[in-house]
Design a protein around this motif. Structure first.
Motif, PDB file in Angstrom:
ATOM      1  N   UNK A   9       0.836  -1.209   0.000  1.00 33.36           N
ATOM      2  CA  UNK A   9       0.000   0.000   0.000  1.00 33.36           C
ATOM      3  C   UNK A   9       0.865   1.249   0.000  1.00 33.36           C
ATOM      4  N   UNK A  10       1.871   1.290   0.853  1.00 33.05           N
ATOM      5  CA  UNK A  10       2.753   2.463   0.925  1.00 33.05           C
ATOM      6  C   UNK A  10       3.393   2.722  -0.437  1.00 33.05           C
ATOM      7  N   UNK A  11       3.804   1.676  -1.125  1.00 37.50           N
ATOM      8  CA  UNK A  11       4.449   1.819  -2.436  1.00 37.50           C
ATOM      9  C   UNK A  11       3.482   2.285  -3.518  1.00 37.50           C
ATOM     10  N   UNK A  12       2.180   2.130  -3.287  1.00 31.56           N
ATOM     11  CA  UNK A  12       1.187   2.468  -4.308  1.00 31.56           C
ATOM     12  C   UNK A  12       0.247   3.604  -3.903  1.00 31.56           C
ATOM     13  N   UNK A  13       0.580   4.361  -2.885  1.00 35.69           N
ATOM     14  CA  UNK A  13      -0.280   5.473  -2.472  1.00 35.69           C
ATOM     15  C   UNK A  13      -0.309   6.544  -3.560  1.00 35.69           C
TER      16      UNK A  13
END
Length: 179
Positions: A9-13
């Motif tokens: 999720x952090x990588x795709x925010x």
């Protein structure tokens, strides 16, 4: 699993999605959910539906107490900064947003079915969508681990079913009507 999901999720925010989930998590927080529950309760009371009003507000209030005690008993830490985009001061497990929104969604759906005599697919779907987005926002913003949210949904549904099926509010309504 929790760490893998959070890392993904952090990588795709995305900026606009972060803003949307911040709004959802604000509305779906303790204050927002209790405002909705109070509005529903007052509306039902003005329509002489004491049992349904007590179902919604009683399940929410007691669910908040159960969730708070569970957080204290388990004491799980939230995801670390900088992955976490919101500041929270309570423990992580279970997610209060997920649990309370599930309680409200389930009891509201039950009240809708009781009062209409049949389910309104649109209203029941909106209840489910609201709790889903609330829980998803908590994981997206890094406020909770995925398992916190899943546990919150499960506990919320079970708590709502207890109130819907066992009907502890019947005694409250009966006591109030005797006065």
């Amino acid at each position: 699993m929790d760490r893998l999901v959070l890392d993904w999720i952090v990588a795709h925010r995305i900026g606009w999605l972060t803003t949307a989930f911040e709004a959802i998590t604000t509305v779906g927080g303790l204050v927002g959910l209790f405002v909705v529950a109070m509005i529903a309760t007052v509306y039902l009371l003005t329509r002489s539906h004491q049992r349904e009003a007590t179902l919604i507000f009683g399940s929410m209030l007691s669910g908040w107490l159960v969730m708070s005690l569970a957080k204290l008993a388990i004491g799980r830490d939230r995801p670390p900064f900088p992955d976490r985009l919101v500041v929270e001061s309570t423990h992580s497990f279970p997610s209060g947003h997920a649990m309370l929104s599930a309680i409200l969604a389930c009891t509201a759906a039950a009240v809708i079915v009781r009062l209409r005599g049949r389910p309104s697919r649109l209203l029941v779907s909106l209840c489910a969508l609201g709790t889903f987005l609330d829980g998803l926002s908590r994981v997206y913003l890094g406020a909770h681990w995925l398992t916190d949210v899943l546990a919150g949904w499960i506990l919320g549904v079970l708590w709502a079913l207890l109130w819907i099926r066992v009907r502890p509010y019947e005694a409250i309504v009966a006591r109030a009507s005797r006065r």
